[in-house]
Design an enzyme around this catalytic site. Structure first.
Site, short mmCIF file in Angstrom:
data_model
loop_
_atom_site.label_atom_id
_atom_site.label_comp_id
_atom_site.label_asym_id
_atom_site.label_seq_id
_atom_site.Cartn_x
_atom_site.Cartn_y
_atom_site.Cartn_z
N ASP A 1 0.82 -1.03 0.14
CA ASP A 1 -0.14 0.02 0.10
C ASP A 1 1.01 1.30 -0.03
OD1 ASP A 1 -3.43 0.23 0.69
OD2 ASP A 1 -1.99 2.11 1.00
N GLU B 1 -14.74 -8.41 -7.13
CA GLU B 1 -15.07 -8.72 -5.74
C GLU B 1 -16.50 -8.58 -5.24
OE1 GLU B 1 -13.07 -10.60 -3.52
OE2 GLU B 1 -15.08 -10.93 -2.63
N CYS C 1 -19.66 1.63 -2.05
CA CYS C 1 -20.05 0.84 -3.74
C CYS C 1 -21.25 1.22 -4.13
CB CYS C 1 -19.75 -0.68 -3.14
SG CYS C 1 -18.49 -1.23 -2.46
N LYS D 1 -19.95 -7.11 -12.38
CA LYS D 1 -19.97 -6.53 -11.00
C LYS D 1 -20.87 -5.31 -10.88
CE LYS D 1 -18.66 -5.20 -7.14
NZ LYS D 1 -18.75 -5.79 -5.88
N THR E 1 -11.50 2.72 -6.71
CA THR E 1 -11.95 3.52 -7.75
C THR E 1 -12.98 4.52 -7.54
OG1 THR E 1 -13.34 1.48 -8.27
CG2 THR E 1 -11.19 1.63 -9.33
N LYS F 1 -19.24 -8.20 1.03
CA LYS F 1 -20.10 -7.25 1.73
C LYS F 1 -19.18 -6.66 3.00
CE LYS F 1 -23.71 -10.09 2.32
NZ LYS F 1 -23.25 -11.05 1.60
N GLY G 1 -35.78 1.74 4.19
CA GLY G 1 -34.96 2.30 5.24
C GLY G 1 -34.65 3.75 4.91
N PHE H 1 -32.50 -8.36 0.63
CA PHE H 1 -32.43 -7.25 0.02
C PHE H 1 -33.72 -6.57 -0.24
CE2 PHE H 1 -28.30 -5.05 -0.53
CZ PHE H 1 -27.39 -6.01 0.23
N LEU H 2 -34.75 -6.75 0.55
CA LEU H 2 -35.95 -5.91 0.62
C LEU H 2 -36.31 -5.15 1.74
CD1 LEU H 2 -38.47 -8.90 -0.90
CD2 LEU H 2 -37.78 -7.04 -1.96
N1 LIG Z 1 -15.29 -2.19 0.32
C1 LIG Z 1 -15.81 -3.14 -0.44
O1 LIG Z 1 -16.99 -3.71 0.24
C2 LIG Z 1 -15.81 -3.42 -1.77
C3 LIG Z 1 -16.22 -4.62 -2.20
C4 LIG Z 1 -16.13 -5.21 -3.31
C5 LIG Z 1 -15.31 -4.45 -4.25
N2 LIG Z 1 -14.92 -3.12 -3.97
C6 LIG Z 1 -13.96 -2.44 -4.91
O2 LIG Z 1 -12.50 -2.91 -4.58
C7 LIG Z 1 -11.87 -1.42 -4.54
C8 LIG Z 1 -10.91 -1.24 -3.37
O3 LIG Z 1 -12.05 -0.80 -2.43
P1 LIG Z 1 -11.82 -0.73 -0.92
O4 LIG Z 1 -13.17 -0.41 -0.10
O5 LIG Z 1 -10.75 -1.78 -0.54
O6 LIG Z 1 -10.78 0.59 -0.96
P2 LIG Z 1 -9.98 1.12 0.40
O7 LIG Z 1 -9.98 2.84 0.01
O8 LIG Z 1 -10.21 0.73 1.44
O9 LIG Z 1 -8.45 0.81 -0.21
C9 LIG Z 1 -7.71 1.06 -1.13
C10 LIG Z 1 -6.23 0.99 -0.85
O10 LIG Z 1 -5.50 1.13 -1.79
C11 LIG Z 1 -4.34 1.98 -1.59
N3 LIG Z 1 -3.73 2.61 -2.82
C12 LIG Z 1 -4.11 3.46 -3.55
N4 LIG Z 1 -3.46 3.68 -4.74
C13 LIG Z 1 -2.47 2.85 -4.59
C14 LIG Z 1 -1.24 2.46 -5.41
N5 LIG Z 1 -1.20 3.14 -6.61
N6 LIG Z 1 -0.59 1.46 -4.90
C15 LIG Z 1 -0.74 0.94 -3.87
N7 LIG Z 1 -2.05 1.16 -3.02
C16 LIG Z 1 -2.70 2.13 -3.19
C17 LIG Z 1 -4.83 2.98 -0.84
O11 LIG Z 1 -3.79 3.71 0.23
C18 LIG Z 1 -6.01 2.15 0.18
O12 LIG Z 1 -5.49 1.77 1.50
C19 LIG Z 1 -12.83 -0.42 -5.38
O13 LIG Z 1 -12.72 -0.46 -6.82
C20 LIG Z 1 -14.14 -0.94 -4.85
O14 LIG Z 1 -15.26 -0.56 -5.58
C21 LIG Z 1 -15.05 -2.99 -2.74
O1 LIG Z 2 -32.45 -4.71 2.12
C1 LIG Z 2 -31.52 -3.81 2.27
C2 LIG Z 2 -30.23 -4.07 2.08
C3 LIG Z 2 -29.06 -3.21 2.27
N1 LIG Z 2 -29.43 -1.83 2.24
C4 LIG Z 2 -28.51 -0.87 2.44
O2 LIG Z 2 -28.00 -0.96 1.40
C5 LIG Z 2 -26.62 -0.56 1.72
C6 LIG Z 2 -25.34 -1.61 1.20
O3 LIG Z 2 -25.59 -2.74 1.89
P1 LIG Z 2 -24.79 -3.90 1.72
O4 LIG Z 2 -24.91 -4.51 0.24
O5 LIG Z 2 -24.92 -5.29 2.78
O6 LIG Z 2 -23.21 -3.44 1.85
P2 LIG Z 2 -22.05 -3.30 1.11
O7 LIG Z 2 -20.84 -3.84 1.97
O8 LIG Z 2 -21.87 -1.98 0.61
O9 LIG Z 2 -21.91 -4.33 -0.23
C7 LIG Z 2 -22.38 -4.23 -1.50
O10 LIG Z 2 -21.41 -3.56 -2.23
C8 LIG Z 2 -20.09 -4.15 -2.22
C9 LIG Z 2 -19.09 -3.67 -2.93
O11 LIG Z 2 -19.06 -3.57 -4.19
C10 LIG Z 2 -20.22 -5.51 -2.88
O12 LIG Z 2 -19.20 -6.47 -2.95
C11 LIG Z 2 -21.44 -6.33 -2.22
O13 LIG Z 2 -21.93 -7.67 -2.74
C12 LIG Z 2 -22.82 -5.50 -2.10
O14 LIG Z 2 -23.76 -6.22 -1.30
C13 LIG Z 2 -26.33 -0.19 3.33
O15 LIG Z 2 -26.25 1.17 3.41
C14 LIG Z 2 -27.95 -1.04 3.81
O16 LIG Z 2 -28.26 -0.28 4.99
C15 LIG Z 2 -30.98 -1.51 2.43
O17 LIG Z 2 -31.16 -0.26 2.59
N2 LIG Z 2 -31.95 -2.59 2.63
#
Ligand SMILES: NC(=O)c1ccc[n+]([C@@H]2O[C@H](COP(=O)([O-])OP(=O)(O)OC[C@H]3O[C@@H](n4cnc5c(N)ncnc54)[C@H](O)[C@@H]3O)[C@@H](O)[C@H]2O)c1
Ligand SMILES: O=c1ccn([C@@H]2O[C@H](COP(=O)(O)OP(=O)(O)O[C@H]3O[C@H](CO)[C@@H](O)[C@H](O)[C@H]3O)[C@@H](O)[C@H]2O)c(=O)[nH]1
Length: 446
Positions: free
Chosen positions: A30, A154, A268, A212, A86, A157, A261, A257-258
């Site tokens: 990182d 990915e 995301c 995705k 992103t 959640k 709220g 997911f119904l």
């Molecule tokens: N958070 C989630 O639940 C989730 C789930 C699925 C997919 N995603 C996707 O995954 C990606 C990452 O999300 P996240 O929530 O883990 O983000 P995050 O902000 O928690 O983490 C990203 C990390 O990347 C580091 N970084 C940035 N530029 C860099 C570089 N050039 N080299 C090395 N490190 C670098 C940052 O310092 C940070 O620690 C996004 O595209 C997001 O949409 C997120």
């Molecule tokens: O019935 C529902 C379910 C969720 N939420 C809201 O929706 C948001 C997102 O919830 P959730 O999807 O559980 O959390 P995330 O961690 O943001 O996960 C979503 O976003 C991720 C990042 O892309 C994906 O990887 C996951 O599959 C996708 O569920 C939250 O504010 C929840 O409160 C509602 O209002 N009603």
């Protein structure tokens, strides 16, 4: 297998730690040196249940390491995940600068053929840009190494990230059709998660990238649709919670997911909706349904605040509102695009003071709310109630699920409970002498 993970946030850290747990040697890097220092000491910079144990196991076994050094990352493995952020750009499109910068850093140092796996959520066509960015650096150096780029979005959640990674409902992998080496690497890497059922969906790279966004946007549309129905239910004196059960019993719809709220937030759904709307409009078609879902959600995030202000006749001067829950959902410390922020802003604007509590998100909320006078972040649910007129519940944390309503009725000066996640039985709340307002339940128990 030796694996490098670039970006050690929610996704990179969970991916790296879980892959180390299944026997791989993983180096997570990182740019954030503070984060890497903490991780090296075994401190987890985010709240994610179970992650501390998995990271500790990886560190103790010597299979999980952390660094800020790209040279070390490239030397470590010929398989590199890109899991950097992103975020939304000003026009709503996904900002690919971190992804492409990571790709260039790899290309600058690659000393052998390498498989680059894009795990970040990226628009269709990004993997081609990643390949071009790496190749440009290889050409500038005049080295012949081959780069193969795959998409492996990915679906974890937050709050359930380790569980989701360890027990995935699907593993989407996009490769070039004839890239058999890449497919073999994925099969080997994901074999421990793929023992009893075939979870891996191999497809072309562009379809994987799109899958995705399609998943997240479909879920976001579904929530906005339920919220729109809930608001109609409010006007018709229908209980949306009973409707939810009735509707969800249809297997074609399903119960998940119904939940109506206070709107969806997080890092995301809002961002990915914006990005796919941008992609759609750029390709020549308005994204009508997704735009509507986005607008409904922007309204929904303000709704609870508006209900509170309306209840007190439009003015909250001299009032104190207790707020339970700052994180965008339970079991995380993440407050990115959380509804709590919109609600707090509406309350402050109407002249209220806010006493807010969250079991995990006090630190992240302190940063997000910096500069807003009138908000006190307190250390317990009970402390938030001190001197409060009303209580608003915004996040569905377990510890908020069954409060003592009689006690709340004694403590809340104006005896009113706003239930932003429909957690409570309106009859029970009203029996205790409290006014109850939920989302789509205005007539229940009156
Ligand atoms: N958070 C989630 O639940 C989730 C789930 C699925 C997919 N995603 C996707 O995954 C990606 C990452 O999300 P996240 O929530 O883990 O983000 P995050 O902000 O928690 O983490 C990203 C990390 O990347 C580091 N970084 C940035 N530029 C860099 C570089 N050039 N080299 C090395 N490190 C670098 C940052 O310092 C940070 O620690 C996004 O595209 C997001 O949409 C997120
Ligand atoms: O019935 C529902 C379910 C969720 N939420 C809201 O929706 C948001 C997102 O919830 P959730 O999807 O559980 O959390 P995330 O961690 O943001 O996960 C979503 O976003 C991720 C990042 O892309 C994906 O990887 C996951 O599959 C996708 O569920 C939250 O504010 C929840 O409160 C509602 O209002 N009603």
């Amino acid at each position: 297998m030796k694996i490098t993970v670039i970006g050690s946030g929610y996704v990179g850290l969970v991916t790296g730690a879980c892959l180390a747990d299944t026997g791989n040697h993983v180096l997570c890097i990182d740019l954030d040196a503070g984060k890497i220092d903490r991780l090296r000491r075994g401190e987890i910079p985010i709240h994610e249940p179970g992650l501390d144990t998995v990271v500790a196991r990886g560190l103790a076994a010597g299979r999980l390491r952390f660094s800020t050094d790209y040279a070390e990352a490239v030397a470590h493995a010929a398989v590199a995940f890109i899991a950097v952020g992103t975020p939304s750009d000003e026009d709503g499109s996904a900002d690919l600068s971190h992804v492409l910068s990571a790709a260039r850093e790899l290309g600058r140092r690659m000393e052998r053929d390498t498989l680059v796996i894009v795990k970040s959520t990226v628009p269709v066509g990004t993997s081609d840009k990643v390949r071009a960015a790496v190749q440009e650096q290889l050409q500038a150096r005049g080295v012949p190494h081959k780069v193969s780029v795959a998409s492996n979005p990915e679906f974890l959640k937050e709050g359930l990230a380790v569980e989701d990674f360890m027990r995935p409902d699907r593993i989407v992998v996009g490769t070039d059709p004839d890239d058999h080496r890449a497919k073999d690497i994925f099969r080997e890497m994901y074999a421990p998660f793929n023992r009893n059922h075939e979870r891996i969906f191999f497809m072309d790279v562009r379809s994987a990238e799109f899958t995705k966004y399609a998943s997240n946007c479909m879920l976001a549309v579904r929530i906005s649709f339920m919220n729109e129905l809930a608001n109609l239910a409010d006007r018709l004196k229908v209980d949306i919670e009973q409707v939810r059960r009735g509707v969800g019993a249809d297997p074609r719809i399903g119960p998940h997911f119904l939940y109506a709220g206070a709107g969806f937030g997080g890092s995301c759904f809002p961002k990915d909706l914006r990005a796919l709307i941008h992609t759609s409009e750029e390709s020549g078609e308005p994204a009508e349904l997704m735009r509507a879902a986005q607008n409904v959600n922007l309204r929904q995030r303000r709704l609870l605040g508006q209900k509170i202000v309306a209840h007190f006749g439009g003015k909250l001067d001299g009032r104190t509102i207790a707020l339970w829950g700052l994180a965008f959902k339970a079991n995380t410390d993440d407050v990115r695009e959380a509804s709590s922020i919109d609600i707090i802003d509406a309350l402050l604007q109407a002249g209220a003071r806010v006493r807010a509590y969250d079991p995990a998100a006090l630190e992240t909320a302190a940063t997000a709310l910096k500069g807003r006078a009138g908000v006190s972040l307190v250390r317990s649910a009970a402390e938030a109630l001190e001197g409060a007129d009303a209580l608003a519940v915004v996040t569905e944390w377990l510890e908020f699920r069954s409060p003592d309503f009689d006690d709340l009725a004694r403590r809340l000066k104006s005896r009113v409970l706003f239930d932003g996640r429909n957690l409570y039985d309106p009859f029970a709340v009203r029996r205790a002498g409290l006014v109850y307002q939920g989302i789509g339940r205005s007539g229940v128990g009156e």
